[in-house]
Motif scaffolding. Structure first.
Motif, PDB file in Angstrom:
ATOM      1  N   PHE A 493       0.828  -1.202   0.000  1.00 18.05           N
ATOM      2  CA  PHE A 493       0.000   0.000   0.000  1.00 18.05           C
ATOM      3  C   PHE A 493       0.871   1.264   0.000  1.00 18.05           C
ATOM      4  O   PHE A 493       0.697   2.154  -0.819  1.00 18.05           O
ATOM      5  CB  PHE A 493      -0.919  -0.023   1.226  1.00 18.05           C
ATOM      6  N   ILE A 494       1.840   1.313   0.916  1.00 18.07           N
ATOM      7  CA  ILE A 494       2.621   2.558   0.982  1.00 18.07           C
ATOM      8  C   ILE A 494       3.528   2.714  -0.248  1.00 18.07           C
ATOM      9  O   ILE A 494       3.762   3.821  -0.699  1.00 18.07           O
ATOM     10  CB  ILE A 494       3.425   2.716   2.302  1.00 18.07           C
ATOM     11  N   LEU A 495       3.975   1.592  -0.790  1.00 13.21           N
ATOM     12  CA  LEU A 495       4.806   1.706  -1.997  1.00 13.21           C
ATOM     13  C   LEU A 495       3.959   2.189  -3.174  1.00 13.21           C
ATOM     14  O   LEU A 495       4.354   3.070  -3.933  1.00 13.21           O
ATOM     15  CB  LEU A 495       5.461   0.361  -2.331  1.00 13.21           C
ATOM     16  N   ASP A 496       2.753   1.625  -3.308  1.00 11.15           N
ATOM     17  CA  ASP A 496       1.865   2.034  -4.394  1.00 11.15           C
ATOM     18  C   ASP A 496       1.514   3.513  -4.285  1.00 11.15           C
ATOM     19  O   ASP A 496       1.543   4.259  -5.258  1.00 11.15           O
ATOM     20  CB  ASP A 496       0.558   1.219  -4.369  1.00 11.15           C
ATOM     21  N   GLU A 497       1.176   3.924  -3.079  1.00 11.18           N
ATOM     22  CA  GLU A 497       0.728   5.305  -2.887  1.00 11.18           C
ATOM     23  C   GLU A 497       1.855   6.312  -3.127  1.00 11.18           C
ATOM     24  O   GLU A 497       1.637   7.395  -3.645  1.00 11.18           O
ATOM     25  CB  GLU A 497       0.204   5.503  -1.452  1.00 11.18           C
ATOM     26  N   SER A 498       3.050   5.934  -2.691  1.00 11.28           N
ATOM     27  CA  SER A 498       4.140   6.920  -2.730  1.00 11.28           C
ATOM     28  C   SER A 498       4.978   6.815  -3.991  1.00 11.28           C
ATOM     29  O   SER A 498       5.791   7.688  -4.270  1.00 11.28           O
ATOM     30  CB  SER A 498       5.042   6.724  -1.510  1.00 11.28           C
ATOM     31  N   ASN A 499       4.795   5.690  -4.688  1.00  9.97           N
ATOM     32  CA  ASN A 499       5.592   5.471  -5.888  1.00  9.97           C
ATOM     33  C   ASN A 499       7.093   5.460  -5.576  1.00  9.97           C
ATOM     34  O   ASN A 499       7.908   5.915  -6.375  1.00  9.97           O
ATOM     35  CB  ASN A 499       5.273   6.572  -6.906  1.00  9.97           C
ATOM     36  N   LEU A 500       7.419   4.985  -4.409  1.00  8.58           N
ATOM     37  CA  LEU A 500       8.825   4.886  -4.017  1.00  8.58           C
ATOM     38  C   LEU A 500       9.285   3.441  -4.159  1.00  8.58           C
ATOM     39  O   LEU A 500       8.474   2.514  -4.200  1.00  8.58           O
ATOM     40  CB  LEU A 500       8.992   5.330  -2.561  1.00  8.58           C
ATOM     41  N   SER A 501      10.596   3.276  -4.178  1.00  6.23           N
ATOM     42  CA  SER A 501      11.113   1.912  -4.290  1.00  6.23           C
ATOM     43  C   SER A 501      11.281   1.324  -2.895  1.00  6.23           C
ATOM     44  O   SER A 501      11.528   2.039  -1.922  1.00  6.23           O
ATOM     45  CB  SER A 501      12.449   1.941  -5.021  1.00  6.23           C
ATOM     46  N   ILE A 517       7.410   3.937  10.185  1.00  5.48           N
ATOM     47  CA  ILE A 517       8.130   3.506   8.984  1.00  5.48           C
ATOM     48  C   ILE A 517       9.501   4.162   8.973  1.00  5.48           C
ATOM     49  O   ILE A 517       9.601   5.387   9.099  1.00  5.48           O
ATOM     50  CB  ILE A 517       7.362   3.952   7.717  1.00  5.48           C
ATOM     51  N   GLU A 518      10.525   3.368   8.862  1.00  4.67           N
ATOM     52  CA  GLU A 518      11.849   3.959   8.680  1.00  4.67           C
ATOM     53  C   GLU A 518      12.062   4.121   7.175  1.00  4.67           C
ATOM     54  O   GLU A 518      11.810   3.204   6.396  1.00  4.67           O
ATOM     55  CB  GLU A 518      12.921   3.048   9.263  1.00  4.67           C
ATOM     56  N   ILE A 519      12.518   5.283   6.817  1.00  3.02           N
ATOM     57  CA  ILE A 519      12.672   5.571   5.389  1.00  3.02           C
ATOM     58  C   ILE A 519      13.894   6.444   5.176  1.00  3.02           C
ATOM     59  O   ILE A 519      14.232   7.275   6.038  1.00  3.02           O
ATOM     60  CB  ILE A 519      11.381   6.258   4.848  1.00  3.02           C
ATOM     61  N   ASP A 520      14.550   6.242   4.055  1.00  3.81           N
ATOM     62  CA  ASP A 520      15.697   7.053   3.703  1.00  3.81           C
ATOM     63  C   ASP A 520      15.348   8.522   3.869  1.00  3.81           C
ATOM     64  O   ASP A 520      14.300   8.953   3.388  1.00  3.81           O
ATOM     65  CB  ASP A 520      16.011   6.793   2.211  1.00  3.81           C
ATOM     66  N   LYS A 521      16.203   9.268   4.560  1.00  5.80           N
ATOM     67  CA  LYS A 521      15.859  10.664   4.828  1.00  5.80           C
ATOM     68  C   LYS A 521      15.498  11.418   3.546  1.00  5.80           C
ATOM     69  O   LYS A 521      14.598  12.241   3.522  1.00  5.80           O
ATOM     70  CB  LYS A 521      17.027  11.358   5.535  1.00  5.80           C
ATOM     71  N   SER A 522      16.205  11.074   2.467  1.00  7.65           N
ATOM     72  CA  SER A 522      15.986  11.811   1.222  1.00  7.65           C
ATOM     73  C   SER A 522      14.597  11.536   0.631  1.00  7.65           C
ATOM     74  O   SER A 522      14.089  12.301  -0.179  1.00  7.65           O
ATOM     75  CB  SER A 522      17.069  11.444   0.212  1.00  7.65           C
ATOM     76  N   ALA A 523      13.993  10.411   1.038  1.00  9.71           N
ATOM     77  CA  ALA A 523      12.683  10.059   0.455  1.00  9.71           C
ATOM     78  C   ALA A 523      11.522  10.398   1.394  1.00  9.71           C
ATOM     79  O   ALA A 523      10.356  10.282   1.015  1.00  9.71           O
ATOM     80  CB  ALA A 523      12.660   8.567   0.118  1.00  9.71           C
ATOM     81  N   ALA A 524      11.849  10.811   2.622  1.00  7.77           N
ATOM     82  CA  ALA A 524      10.794  10.998   3.628  1.00  7.77           C
ATOM     83  C   ALA A 524       9.765  12.045   3.193  1.00  7.77           C
ATOM     84  O   ALA A 524       8.555  11.829   3.305  1.00  7.77           O
ATOM     85  CB  ALA A 524      11.412  11.380   4.969  1.00  7.77           C
ATOM     86  N   GLY A 525      10.260  13.170   2.670  1.00 11.01           N
ATOM     87  CA  GLY A 525       9.360  14.245   2.266  1.00 11.01           C
ATOM     88  C   GLY A 525       8.390  13.764   1.203  1.00 11.01           C
ATOM     89  O   GLY A 525       7.187  14.047   1.259  1.00 11.01           O
ATOM     90  N   LYS A 526       8.905  12.998   0.252  1.00  8.20           N
ATOM     91  CA  LYS A 526       8.061  12.516  -0.842  1.00  8.20           C
ATOM     92  C   LYS A 526       6.956  11.588  -0.294  1.00  8.20           C
ATOM     93  O   LYS A 526       5.802  11.665  -0.710  1.00  8.20           O
ATOM     94  CB  LYS A 526       8.937  11.773  -1.862  1.00  8.20           C
ATOM     95  N   MET A 527       7.374  10.766   0.635  1.00  9.10           N
ATOM     96  CA  MET A 527       6.404   9.828   1.227  1.00  9.10           C
ATOM     97  C   MET A 527       5.300  10.602   1.967  1.00  9.10           C
ATOM     98  O   MET A 527       4.108  10.332   1.795  1.00  9.10           O
ATOM     99  CB  MET A 527       7.143   8.876   2.185  1.00  9.10           C
TER     100      MET A 527
END
Ligand code: AMP
Length: 570
Positions: A493-501, A517-527
């Motif tokens: 769900f979160i991958l589909d919604e955010s279009n992140l890898s 959710i732990e996420i790469d700092k660089s991708a957090a804003g996008k998520m």
């Protein structure tokens, strides 16, 4: 004058206390009651369940309300319906000689119409869970106009469950509030913020050390490979034949699956979790209280605040991530001066957690070997023999049959009788445990075998405390297993919604009400941008950066507008 009278409590309450058999006030009662009965002082009590805090705020409330005025004068807000009902039950006991005082519970999962009807009849104290309380407010079914006293019970847990906005909303809308009392086991910044924003010079009281309620608990842990966790649980239950205990799992799915497996294998166990209706939950709790079932398996949320007498064991099927949760779980045993055992099933990489727990509880944890099959059989065998020797033979008409029996067994030795009785009782056990494997994780285990429980969903980091310098940000989202997610579907769900890898993700901690959710700092804003403010099943998604397990809302200080769509948590 007795000790409770000296605190300033009136006769009717003192009499009820005497009936309950309370001999002396507990430390929190000693410190809180004289302050709270003034009715004008804000108060913060750092106390855990089991310290007698319900009476510490319940008695003063009953003393302060004006029973001739039939409208809500006091509001107690607590995190779960079980706790809500428990508080109401306790109030019922305390107001035994104050018959006209009315306290009503308001919680989700039960008919709102009935609750509205009960409130309409006139009530002095409302005990509520946040979700249902807001529903009531929005339906204008509860009148907060004249509420003078607001109690926040287990405030840290309510905030942990994402109820910050609801609590702010209630506090802002109780305009005639004369005093606010907050009880919390811990004082994270979010709890501190409530006292800062909504209280005037609160008097702060801390009772004992964190382990005060737990001095009689023997903390034991067993180390096993993750894939042997279930077998280990079974073996430990078998090794403790008189066990009356609660097993804690992280998720409802685990609770359900283990219950089904154990039931199939003939164990006396039922599950308590948020998927059950209120009626089902009450039924399970009733059966457990009456000891019709020996084991209860529960998620943390469902078992919050449960107070059942005589629990001998608490078992952590998995260690909780949040160390405070451990204290809450273990506090279900060793109540009212009794002793108890808290068992944790760990895997070999969790020794650092045990060290943290030792520091936090100021108690020593004992590493024990998982019993062998032979140990289990021996324990069961002698338990049965003890029961045999203790059987009450004073009432049956055994004499009638004795002559015939003696004749029948004329040529059979005592030894043979014992063997036959044992065979009847134990054949299945002996067979099952005949070639039982050693479940203890051995020293070199961690290098060789995969550990299913540590294959996190993002696939890269191991479980453990969040490391701020890891290059990961930690996000809070108000969706959890309650919304029908399980680990894989949530990840999808979160991958589909955010279009992140998937590579951007670290550990995902999916809980009942919410997730981290732990996420790469660089991708957090996008998520956050992709998720926050969107809807899932008609529910508004809230996502923001979290800190230390607590949601860090961007409305610190109460500036942001309240989100209109209600979260249905119960
Ligand atoms: P609580 O912390 O409110 O969940 O209370 C824990 C347990 O302690 C409950 O079973 C209460 O009935 C009991 N209790 C509360 N006050 C006292 C007291 N003064 N003496 C003995 N037991 C108490």
């Amino acid at each position: 004058m007795n000790l409770f009278e000296e605190l300033g409590l009136k006769e009717e309450l003192v009499k009820a206390i005497a009936d309950l058999g309370f001999e002396a006030p507990t430390p929190i009662q000693q410190k809180a009651i004289p302050i709270l009965i003034s009715g004008t002082t804000d108060f913060v009590g750092l106390a855990q369940t089991g310290t007698g805090k319900t009476a510490a705020f319940g008695m003063p409330l009953l003393q302060l309300i004006d029973v001739t005025q039939k409208h809500p004068q006091a509001l107690i807000i607590c995190p779960t319906r079980e706790l809500c009902l428990q508080i109401c039950n306790d109030l019922q006991d305390y107001k035994k000689y104050l018959k006209s005082a009315v306290a009503e519970p308001v919680y989700g999962g039960a008919s709102i119409v009935m609750q509205i009807r009960a409130l309409k009849k006139g009530v002095h104290i409302v005990v509520a869970t946040p979700g249902r309380l807001i529903d009531m407010i929005e339906r204008k079914a509860i009148d907060l106009e004249k509420v003078k006293y607001v109690v926040l019970d287990e405030a840290d847990e309510m905030l942990n469950m994402g109820f910050r906005e609801d609590i702010d909303f209630v506090l802002k809308n109780t305009i005639k509030r004369e005093s606010t009392w907050m009880f919390s086991a811990t004082m994270p910044p979010e709890v501190r913020a409530i006292s800062k924003n909504f209280m005037r010079d609160p008097q702060e009281v801390t009772v004992g050390k964190k382990n005060t309620a737990n001095v009689n608990i023997d903390h034991q842990y067993f180390i096993t490979p993750a894939q042997s966790r279930y077998e280990t649980l079974k073996r430990l239950v078998d090794f403790n034949p008189g066990m009356y205990g609660i097993i804690f799992t992280r998720t409802k799915a685990d609770a359900q699956e283990i219950t089904e497996r154990l039931n199939k294998e003939g164990y006396d166990i039922e599950a308590l979790h948020g998927d059950l209706t209120q009626q089902q939950r009450d039924k399970v709790m009733g059966r457990f209280r009456q000891k019709s079932i020996q084991l209860l398996i529960a998620t943390d949320v469902a078992a919050r605040g449960i107070d059942v007498e005589g629990i001998t064991h608490v078992i952590n099927y998995e260690l909780p991530d949040d160390m405070e949760v451990y204290t809450h779980r273990s506090g279900r045993t060793a109540r009212a001066g009794k002793s108890g055992i808290c068992i944790s099933i760990c895997h070999s990489r969790e020794s650092y957690k045990i060290k943290q727990l030792e520091r936090m509880t100021n108690a020593q944890f004992h590493k024990l070997d998982i019993p062998t099959g032979k140990d289990v059989c021996r324990k069961q065998f002698f338990h049965f023999m003890d029961k045999l020797m203790q059987a009450d033979i004073s009432h049956g008409d055994y004499e009638t049959y004795m002559p015939d029996l003696l004749k029948k067994f004329e040529d059979v030795s005592k030894e043979e009788v014992l063997k036959r009785v044992s065979a009847l009782e134990f054949n299945h056990f002996l067979k099952y445990y005949q070639n039982a494997e050693d479940l203890n994780a051995r020293g070199d285990f961690r290098d060789r075998r995969p550990d299913n429980n540590n294959r996190d969903m993002g696939g890269r980091r191991e479980r453990g405390s969040f490391n701020r310098d890891s290059g990961y940000a930690r996000l809070f989202i108000n969706l959890g297993t309650k919304d029908g997610f399980y680990k894989a579907s949530f990840l999808q769900f979160i991958l589909d919604e955010s279009n992140l890898s998937k590579d951007a993700l670290g550990k995902i901690d999916l809980r009942e009400m919410n997730a981290w959710i732990e996420i790469d700092k660089s991708a957090a804003g996008k998520m956050i941008k992709a998720m926050d403010g969107k809807k899932h099943n008609n529910r508004l998604i809230r996502m923001n950066e979290a800190d230390g397990g607590f949601k860090r809302p961007n409305d610190e200080g109460g500036g942001r507008k309240r989100i209109p769509v209600r979260e249905k948590r119960y």
